[in-house]
Design a protein around this motif. Sequence first.
Motif, PDB file in Angstrom:
ATOM      1  N   LEU A 123     -41.566   6.603  36.924  1.00 22.26           N
ATOM      2  CA  LEU A 123     -42.831   6.896  36.268  1.00 22.26           C
ATOM      3  C   LEU A 123     -42.543   7.828  35.094  1.00 22.26           C
ATOM      4  O   LEU A 123     -41.719   8.746  35.224  1.00 22.26           O
ATOM      5  CB  LEU A 123     -43.798   7.552  37.255  1.00 22.26           C
ATOM      6  CG  LEU A 123     -44.192   6.698  38.461  1.00 22.26           C
ATOM      7  CD1 LEU A 123     -45.034   7.520  39.434  1.00 22.26           C
ATOM      8  CD2 LEU A 123     -44.953   5.456  38.028  1.00 22.26           C
ATOM      9  N   PRO A 124     -43.164   7.616  33.947  1.00 15.98           N
ATOM     10  CA  PRO A 124     -42.853   8.435  32.757  1.00 15.98           C
ATOM     11  C   PRO A 124     -42.996   9.926  33.047  1.00 15.98           C
ATOM     12  O   PRO A 124     -44.083  10.401  33.383  1.00 15.98           O
ATOM     13  CB  PRO A 124     -43.879   7.960  31.728  1.00 15.98           C
ATOM     14  CG  PRO A 124     -44.258   6.587  32.172  1.00 15.98           C
ATOM     15  CD  PRO A 124     -44.198   6.611  33.666  1.00 15.98           C
ATOM     16  N   ARG A 125     -41.903  10.672  32.915  1.00 18.42           N
ATOM     17  CA  ARG A 125     -41.921  12.098  33.245  1.00 18.42           C
ATOM     18  C   ARG A 125     -42.795  12.899  32.282  1.00 18.42           C
ATOM     19  O   ARG A 125     -43.416  13.887  32.667  1.00 18.42           O
ATOM     20  CB  ARG A 125     -40.498  12.653  33.237  1.00 18.42           C
ATOM     21  CG  ARG A 125     -39.627  12.112  34.360  1.00 18.42           C
ATOM     22  CD  ARG A 125     -38.210  12.637  34.261  1.00 18.42           C
ATOM     23  NE  ARG A 125     -37.396  12.172  35.375  1.00 18.42           N
ATOM     24  CZ  ARG A 125     -37.233  12.847  36.512  1.00 18.42           C
ATOM     25  NH1 ARG A 125     -37.836  14.019  36.661  1.00 18.42           N
ATOM     26  NH2 ARG A 125     -36.480  12.368  37.482  1.00 18.42           N
ATOM     27  N   ASP A 126     -42.838  12.483  31.012  1.00 18.89           N
ATOM     28  CA  ASP A 126     -43.611  13.219  30.006  1.00 18.89           C
ATOM     29  C   ASP A 126     -45.024  12.683  29.849  1.00 18.89           C
ATOM     30  O   ASP A 126     -45.730  13.052  28.900  1.00 18.89           O
ATOM     31  CB  ASP A 126     -42.887  13.160  28.659  1.00 18.89           C
ATOM     32  CG  ASP A 126     -41.523  13.825  28.717  1.00 18.89           C
ATOM     33  OD1 ASP A 126     -41.378  14.795  29.497  1.00 18.89           O
ATOM     34  OD2 ASP A 126     -40.601  13.366  28.013  1.00 18.89           O
ATOM     35  N   GLY A 127     -45.425  11.811  30.757  1.00 16.01           N
ATOM     36  CA  GLY A 127     -46.745  11.230  30.652  1.00 16.01           C
ATOM     37  C   GLY A 127     -46.777  10.081  29.665  1.00 16.01           C
ATOM     38  O   GLY A 127     -45.751   9.652  29.129  1.00 16.01           O
ATOM     39  N   LEU A 128     -47.959   9.562  29.401  1.00 13.78           N
ATOM     40  CA  LEU A 128     -48.142   8.442  28.486  1.00 13.78           C
ATOM     41  C   LEU A 128     -48.533   8.952  27.104  1.00 13.78           C
ATOM     42  O   LEU A 128     -49.081  10.058  26.972  1.00 13.78           O
ATOM     43  CB  LEU A 128     -49.217   7.503  29.031  1.00 13.78           C
ATOM     44  CG  LEU A 128     -48.937   6.912  30.425  1.00 13.78           C
ATOM     45  CD1 LEU A 128     -50.095   6.042  30.871  1.00 13.78           C
ATOM     46  CD2 LEU A 128     -47.631   6.125  30.434  1.00 13.78           C
ATOM     47  N   PRO A 129     -48.263   8.165  26.061  1.00 15.89           N
ATOM     48  CA  PRO A 129     -48.606   8.612  24.698  1.00 15.89           C
ATOM     49  C   PRO A 129     -50.083   8.933  24.542  1.00 15.89           C
ATOM     50  O   PRO A 129     -50.454   9.869  23.821  1.00 15.89           O
ATOM     51  CB  PRO A 129     -48.201   7.420  23.824  1.00 15.89           C
ATOM     52  CG  PRO A 129     -47.199   6.670  24.631  1.00 15.89           C
ATOM     53  CD  PRO A 129     -47.578   6.862  26.060  1.00 15.89           C
ATOM     54  N   ASN A 130     -50.934   8.169  25.217  1.00 13.75           N
ATOM     55  CA  ASN A 130     -52.380   8.376  25.132  1.00 13.75           C
ATOM     56  C   ASN A 130     -52.975   8.288  26.539  1.00 13.75           C
ATOM     57  O   ASN A 130     -52.504   7.515  27.383  1.00 13.75           O
ATOM     58  CB  ASN A 130     -53.030   7.311  24.242  1.00 13.75           C
ATOM     59  CG  ASN A 130     -52.401   7.247  22.867  1.00 13.75           C
ATOM     60  OD1 ASN A 130     -52.578   8.140  22.041  1.00 13.75           O
ATOM     61  ND2 ASN A 130     -51.629   6.184  22.626  1.00 13.75           N
TER      62      ASN A 130
END
Length: 707
Positions: A105-112
């Motif tokens: 799962l994206p560690r830095d979150g999603l772009p939006n």
Amino acid sequence: MTMMRRTRVHASNQSRFGCFFFSFLFVLFCAMLDRTSASLARSEIESLVSLMNSLNRTGWYSDLPRAKVENACEWPEIGCECEGGDGLCKISFVSFYGMDLTGELPRDGLPNMLESVKIFDVGNNRLRGAVTNAFVRSFPNLKSFKLGVNNLEGSIPYELGNLKWLEEIDLDGGFTERQIYYDDGFPKAKKNKYGVPGSHFGNQFTGQIPESFRFLQRLKVLNIHRNLLSGPISYNALAYLQSLEYLDLSGNRDLSGQIPAAAIGRLRNIKELFLDDCTFSGPIPLGMSSAEKLEVIVLEGNKLSGRVNPRAFPINITTLDLHDNFFSGPIPETLSIFKRLEVLLLHGNMFLGEVPQSLRRLPVLKTVSLAFNRNLCGPIPFFLPNAPKEAIEEECDKPTEPCKLYPARIETNLGKPCDCARRDQSCFSSASSIVLSLPTGASAEKCCEEGFSCEPTSGFGEKSCVPCMNANERCDGTVYGRPNCCKAGLICDGDGVCKGCSQTYQQCGGEYWTGAECCTSGNSCVFVDRYYSQCRPSSSFTIGDGTTSELRPPISFNQQQLYRDPTSSFTCQEKWQQCGGQFWTGPNRCCDANDFCFVQDEYYAQCRPKIPACASNYGQCGGRLWQKNAGSSLNSCCDPSYYCFTQDEYYSQCRPRYERNGLPCARTYEQCGGSLGPNGPRCCANSGDYCFVQDAYYAQCRPKMFS
């Protein structure tokens, strides 16, 4: 006329063509609008592509025959909301369940932020890594968060507590190594899914449940089964989840401390609770009883010990699983208060003494387990139901493991007499506790004779047999050192008080009977049938006309017949013995010549006396199920000097004609009402009389023709 008709026809054709043309344009416009509406907004596309690249870097989504990412709303894994005026859509759910994903799962979150996503499901994959707070913040309006059966690790993100709309959290750890590699029932396609033995299987979330969960007022399902949570459960993490219906923290071997009963008791909507296969210890604290909707309680496989106090559980439970712990002492008689109880699993503990007769009062009990309680002794409890076929098939499907469901009595002494301590004798052996390496709070007790309980008598851990509680004394175990039992015949009622003995002609026993099983002085409890016993005068009684009559001897009934081994060989069953029913292994529907086999239900039939022409004095003359299958019509007649008194829907009795409800009736011209004491007659003995009400203070039995 003809030209006019043609003109009209032509006009009609033009009208039809025009309607068709405009309809075609409208459908085409709708199709174009629908196609346009299926396009995702640019910010949504960026976040979706980032998510998919992180889940699996092999371009898995482009290898399948599907629409482009811009039209991901057409994918079965993506749902969209298309309500904006710009014709662009937003993602409403993401479901990549069971697609063999191996990324993170994206560690830095999603772009939006995906503000419209309500459901996020990536369960049953092979995702690894941690779940970060930044990733959780990408779904501010999430309702369902499903990450179960992956290889995720790390702590549970604190940010989950800020998702105010969240209703479901699924972090299920999956299957154990033994299940995957050795259980024949495990699908072969999944046997190597979680790596090789020695690597971790399923999720491994560590630490504790974040206290931020207290803000999840809408959370209904919390599943963190088989992870690596540790330490005691925080009160604040659970106590405020007022919408929670399902809680599964089982399989977290490092969860320890006491059962969080106080927090669970605050969960007013909780229905199912699974805290099995952890390391909880000590006795079960009081507090859960406040959770009135709680029906399923599974606490097996812990290190719980001490006495089982039924007051610790809510009244509406249907399943109580306490097996494989270190509970000691007698099986509580007050388990009979749980009238909805269907499953009672007690095997693998240290219960002792006889199985309480009060368990026969559980009307819907289906599955019981008593095995591996070596100190259980006394009569075999044939009154308990045999486990249903479905439960046996589910529980007893492994040939290398013994079946523990009733009627299995493996590793018990049921059927053998109990060697119990007497009054004031020691009933606790500290040496046995040391030899058995029992956990703190567990003890190797010895049973006490009937009417006594093993209780502490000093500050040095010594215990001896002390008398059970008297009538009107508390029996709920809330006072340290005081027994939670009542003396023989009394019963601990729903308020935790020993209920006194029944009065003359009141019920004193029978299956499903919840009242006292003793009678006041001068009476004896006479067995009538499986469902009814009654307090009757011991020797003589006085009827309404002042004469004294001897009471006929009560029906002979040997209580030990209930415990006769059904496999023993004899021709026919004796009076009051079982003669048939499902799982019955003895003689089938065979009784003595003067008896018949009464079929109660599919599980039980009993030899009962054949019905005489009229019922005997004080004999049964009616009631629900009475004379069923007797081969004769219902007969409610009594001796001419007696009448058939209806006590309730299950029992009617021949009583002297000059009494009603146990009180004498007035004779002709005697007072039958008005300002009388509580014991004054309120009826007329002569059937030709009626009770004439003269005023508020006086009524008189007068002949019906009297004026």
